[in-house]
Design an enzyme around this catalytic site. Sequence first.
Site, PDB file in Angstrom:
ATOM      1  N   LYS A  14     -31.058  20.043 -28.741  1.00 52.43           N
ATOM      2  CA  LYS A  14     -30.455  20.891 -27.715  1.00 52.43           C
ATOM      3  C   LYS A  14     -29.035  21.323 -28.081  1.00 52.43           C
ATOM      4  O   LYS A  14     -28.681  22.495 -27.928  1.00 52.43           O
ATOM      5  CB  LYS A  14     -30.406  20.163 -26.367  1.00 52.43           C
ATOM      6  CG  LYS A  14     -31.717  20.014 -25.663  1.00 52.43           C
ATOM      7  CD  LYS A  14     -31.488  19.547 -24.237  1.00 52.43           C
ATOM      8  CE  LYS A  14     -30.644  18.292 -24.183  1.00 52.43           C
ATOM      9  NZ  LYS A  14     -30.294  17.904 -22.805  1.00 52.43           N
ATOM     10  N   ARG A  89     -31.383  17.533 -12.840  1.00 49.86           N
ATOM     11  CA  ARG A  89     -32.097  16.388 -13.401  1.00 49.86           C
ATOM     12  C   ARG A  89     -33.284  15.959 -12.534  1.00 49.86           C
ATOM     13  O   ARG A  89     -34.086  15.135 -12.961  1.00 49.86           O
ATOM     14  CB  ARG A  89     -31.142  15.201 -13.571  1.00 49.86           C
ATOM     15  CG  ARG A  89     -30.069  15.433 -14.624  1.00 49.86           C
ATOM     16  CD  ARG A  89     -29.242  14.191 -14.837  1.00 49.86           C
ATOM     17  NE  ARG A  89     -28.191  14.377 -15.830  1.00 49.86           N
ATOM     18  CZ  ARG A  89     -28.351  14.242 -17.133  1.00 49.86           C
ATOM     19  NH1 ARG A  89     -29.531  13.909 -17.610  1.00 49.86           N
ATOM     20  NH2 ARG A  89     -27.339  14.421 -17.951  1.00 49.86           N
ATOM     21  N   ARG A 128     -27.847   9.966 -35.995  1.00 52.79           N
ATOM     22  CA  ARG A 128     -26.923  10.910 -35.361  1.00 52.79           C
ATOM     23  C   ARG A 128     -25.477  10.402 -35.397  1.00 52.79           C
ATOM     24  O   ARG A 128     -25.207   9.227 -35.186  1.00 52.79           O
ATOM     25  CB  ARG A 128     -27.334  11.169 -33.906  1.00 52.79           C
ATOM     26  CG  ARG A 128     -26.446  12.204 -33.218  1.00 52.79           C
ATOM     27  CD  ARG A 128     -27.045  12.696 -31.925  1.00 52.79           C
ATOM     28  NE  ARG A 128     -27.076  11.677 -30.876  1.00 52.79           N
ATOM     29  CZ  ARG A 128     -27.494  11.910 -29.634  1.00 52.79           C
ATOM     30  NH1 ARG A 128     -27.945  13.122 -29.314  1.00 52.79           N
ATOM     31  NH2 ARG A 128     -27.511  10.946 -28.741  1.00 52.79           N
ATOM     32  N   ARG A 161     -22.749   6.652 -31.421  1.00 53.62           N
ATOM     33  CA  ARG A 161     -22.748   6.126 -30.060  1.00 53.62           C
ATOM     34  C   ARG A 161     -23.393   4.746 -30.029  1.00 53.62           C
ATOM     35  O   ARG A 161     -24.341   4.474 -30.764  1.00 53.62           O
ATOM     36  CB  ARG A 161     -23.495   7.070 -29.131  1.00 53.62           C
ATOM     37  CG  ARG A 161     -22.800   8.408 -28.929  1.00 53.62           C
ATOM     38  CD  ARG A 161     -23.669   9.361 -28.144  1.00 53.62           C
ATOM     39  NE  ARG A 161     -23.012  10.646 -27.918  1.00 53.62           N
ATOM     40  CZ  ARG A 161     -23.630  11.731 -27.500  1.00 53.62           C
ATOM     41  NH1 ARG A 161     -24.938  11.702 -27.255  1.00 53.62           N
ATOM     42  NH2 ARG A 161     -22.969  12.853 -27.315  1.00 53.62           N
ATOM     43  N   ARG A 172     -34.080   4.836 -22.974  1.00 50.86           N
ATOM     44  CA  ARG A 172     -33.582   6.122 -22.519  1.00 50.86           C
ATOM     45  C   ARG A 172     -34.699   7.167 -22.509  1.00 50.86           C
ATOM     46  O   ARG A 172     -34.789   7.986 -21.589  1.00 50.86           O
ATOM     47  CB  ARG A 172     -32.456   6.610 -23.438  1.00 50.86           C
ATOM     48  CG  ARG A 172     -31.167   5.837 -23.287  1.00 50.86           C
ATOM     49  CD  ARG A 172     -30.233   6.080 -24.443  1.00 50.86           C
ATOM     50  NE  ARG A 172     -29.875   7.485 -24.586  1.00 50.86           N
ATOM     51  CZ  ARG A 172     -29.363   8.012 -25.699  1.00 50.86           C
ATOM     52  NH1 ARG A 172     -29.170   7.247 -26.765  1.00 50.86           N
ATOM     53  NH2 ARG A 172     -29.039   9.292 -25.741  1.00 50.86           N
TER      54      ARG A 172
END
Length: 217
Positions: A14, A89, A128, A161, A172
């Site tokens: 995204k 959401r 990432r 992260r 998640r």
Amino acid sequence: MLNIVLMGPPGAGKGTHAMWMAKDYAIPHISTGDMFREAMASGSELGNQIKDIINSGGLVSDDLTCALVKERLSRKDCENGYLLDGFPRTPAQAEALKTFGKEINREVNLVINIGAPDELLIQRIAGRRVCPKCGASFNVNTMKPKVEGICDVCGAELIQRKDDNEESFKVRLTNYYKSTAPLMEFYKNEGVLNDFDGSIEATDLKKVITDCLEAHK
């Protein structure tokens, strides 16, 4: 006018595609995280309410979130379209967006949902690296920065992260599918949902998304 909601699980790409869409179509990329930070820094009444809630460890209510989104979409830079990322959401938030979107002439007319197989998402997330300063995202396997560990955009040092590991990410991902499945059904019924395969090459995905955007201009 392209009033876009961008959806997709973490690792689907995204962020990468939001950057070129916002640039190529001259529309603001609006994320809820950025909105919250901006509101808290502004010192406005709404911003102070949100700041107090977040600092106390609470969750910002739908009413406050929707008020913040409505205020942001009402600005002049959104009059020719916007790219909304991270909101809505839930179907309740989508209903609210539909209502106040009509009121301010900013009703959603296109939803772009980028998906990919779970195995690929997990692989991408593990590799990432993100910029804590400007939010740019890179990957040590598939999209390396020009200089190892340094952001191409602003030169800050990239970080990983804490929750970008396989165990945390699986949780998640499960939560994402659980919460967004009804939302995708909502937008499917609205006739604005467009699904894209985030596992293909980024350049190929850009082409098919561009075709979709051009068809809706």
